[in-house]
Design a protein around this motif. Structure first.
Motif, PDB file in Angstrom:
ATOM      1  N   THR A 248       0.280  -7.400 -15.712  1.00 43.28           N
ATOM      2  CA  THR A 248      -0.108  -8.679 -16.450  1.00 43.28           C
ATOM      3  C   THR A 248      -0.632  -9.525 -15.363  1.00 43.28           C
ATOM      4  O   THR A 248      -0.736 -10.947 -15.748  1.00 43.28           O
ATOM      5  N   GLY A 249      -0.956  -9.416 -14.124  1.00 38.56           N
ATOM      6  CA  GLY A 249      -1.354 -10.231 -13.180  1.00 38.56           C
ATOM      7  C   GLY A 249      -1.886  -9.415 -11.918  1.00 38.56           C
ATOM      8  O   GLY A 249      -1.285  -8.221 -11.760  1.00 38.56           O
ATOM      9  N   GLY A 250      -2.463  -9.989 -10.860  1.00 39.64           N
ATOM     10  CA  GLY A 250      -2.726  -9.382  -9.541  1.00 39.64           C
ATOM     11  C   GLY A 250      -3.772  -8.461  -9.630  1.00 39.64           C
ATOM     12  O   GLY A 250      -4.432  -8.506 -10.543  1.00 39.64           O
ATOM     13  N   LYS A 251      -3.933  -7.504  -8.724  1.00 36.93           N
ATOM     14  CA  LYS A 251      -4.827  -6.650  -8.399  1.00 36.93           C
ATOM     15  C   LYS A 251      -4.235  -5.349  -7.966  1.00 36.93           C
ATOM     16  O   LYS A 251      -3.352  -5.143  -7.063  1.00 36.93           O
ATOM     17  N   PHE A 252      -4.699  -4.277  -8.693  1.00 40.30           N
ATOM     18  CA  PHE A 252      -4.187  -3.012  -8.700  1.00 40.30           C
ATOM     19  C   PHE A 252      -5.487  -2.008  -8.079  1.00 40.30           C
ATOM     20  O   PHE A 252      -6.395  -2.020  -8.813  1.00 40.30           O
TER      21      PHE A 252
ATOM     22  N   ARG B 147       0.764  -1.388   0.090  1.00 43.66           N
ATOM     23  CA  ARG B 147       0.026  -0.058   0.170  1.00 43.66           C
ATOM     24  C   ARG B 147       1.085   1.300   0.099  1.00 43.66           C
ATOM     25  O   ARG B 147       1.844   1.211   0.638  1.00 43.66           O
ATOM     26  N   GLY B 148       0.504   2.087  -0.775  1.00 41.01           N
ATOM     27  CA  GLY B 148       1.247   3.380  -0.729  1.00 41.01           C
ATOM     28  C   GLY B 148       0.305   4.805  -0.794  1.00 41.01           C
ATOM     29  O   GLY B 148      -0.816   4.657  -0.969  1.00 41.01           O
TER      30      GLY B 148
ATOM     31  N   VAL C 266      -1.716  -4.414  -4.984  1.00 43.90           N
ATOM     32  CA  VAL C 266      -1.020  -3.122  -5.040  1.00 43.90           C
ATOM     33  C   VAL C 266      -1.965  -1.941  -4.989  1.00 43.90           C
ATOM     34  O   VAL C 266      -2.987  -2.107  -5.712  1.00 43.90           O
ATOM     35  N   SER C 267      -2.120  -1.108  -4.039  1.00 47.35           N
ATOM     36  CA  SER C 267      -2.986   0.058  -3.995  1.00 47.35           C
ATOM     37  C   SER C 267      -2.235   1.007  -3.678  1.00 47.35           C
ATOM     38  O   SER C 267      -1.144   1.272  -2.977  1.00 47.35           O
ATOM     39  N   CYS C 268      -2.739   2.402  -3.820  1.00 47.83           N
ATOM     40  CA  CYS C 268      -2.309   3.668  -3.502  1.00 47.83           C
ATOM     41  C   CYS C 268      -3.386   4.827  -3.813  1.00 47.83           C
ATOM     42  O   CYS C 268      -4.330   4.343  -4.747  1.00 47.83           O
ATOM     43  N   MET C 269      -3.189   5.953  -3.367  1.00 44.80           N
ATOM     44  CA  MET C 269      -4.346   6.848  -3.655  1.00 44.80           C
ATOM     45  C   MET C 269      -4.727   7.133  -5.048  1.00 44.80           C
ATOM     46  O   MET C 269      -5.783   6.974  -5.549  1.00 44.80           O
TER      47      MET C 269
END
Length: 203
Positions: free
Chosen positions: A54-58, A13-14, A30-33
């Motif tokens: 290419t994958g995951g969650k943002f 997180r950022g 992965v997350s950010c404002m």
């Protein structure tokens, strides 16, 4: 911070990110404002930046900024690129800004997708807009929205996917397509309602 934008597993997180160079998300969460690609006051990014998934969650949470999400080519002479070839991007807006030539800038803002998904957490005013080029491959882009979701960006097929570029609309919401000129070849409505504004010109 690079660590916030390089996801291969787990969670990160950022706060808001201003980015140059290339950032890759291939797994995890992965997350950010919000993200600004090509920020004029950052001396480390003279050419802009690339966000590749290419994958995951943002996820962008927006924080104290309303309807920001991912802003591309943030300064008039900057370049920015977003590539969604997999995974899920949860955001309220993805758009070119001052550097985009379609907005009078001297940089460029581009978007491409070949297997990626954008999910909106709420109603949006305009999900994708103001890219100089936006190209879809045969796996294409899926937009999942349970809320009102206009999309004003024009799309074209990626090189090598002529006649096969795919835009899939999913979720219970109303998705309104209103590009001035759209040449994406294939449109699939997997859920909800698709509306076409009078100036839409899809093939």
């Amino acid at each position: 911070n690079d660590a916030h934008m390089h996801g291969v597993g787990g969670r990160s997180r950022g706060r808001g990110q201003t980015m140059g160079g290339e950032r890759n998300i291939s797994g995890g969460e992965v997350s950010c404002m919000y993200i600004f690609l090509g920020q004029g006051n950052n001396p480390d990014e003279p050419h802009g930046g690339t966000l590749r998934m290419t994958g995951g969650k943002f996820t962008t949470t927006n924080g104290d900024r309303t309807d920001v999400g991912v802003k591309v080519a943030d300064a008039v002479n900057r370049r920015g690129h977003v590539i969604l070839d997999g995974g899920e991007a949860h955001l309220t807006r993805l758009f070119g800004w001052a550097g985009a030539r379609c907005r009078g800038g001297s940089g460029i803002a581009t978007f491409s997708a070949d297997g990626g998904t954008i999910i909106t957490p709420s109603a949006v005013s305009d999900l994708i807009l103001d890219f100089d080029a936006a190209e879809l491959g045969a796996k294409g882009l899926t937009v999942k929205a349970d809320y009102a979701c206009p999309i004003s960006q024009s799309f074209a097929d990626k090189p090598g996917a002529e006649g096969a570029g795919l835009l899939t609309l999913a979720g219970a919401g109303v998705k309104t397509l209103s590009p001035t000129n759209s040449t994406v070849s294939c449109l699939a409505v997997a859920g909800g309602t698709a509306l076409f504004a009078p100036n839409a010109n899809g093939q």
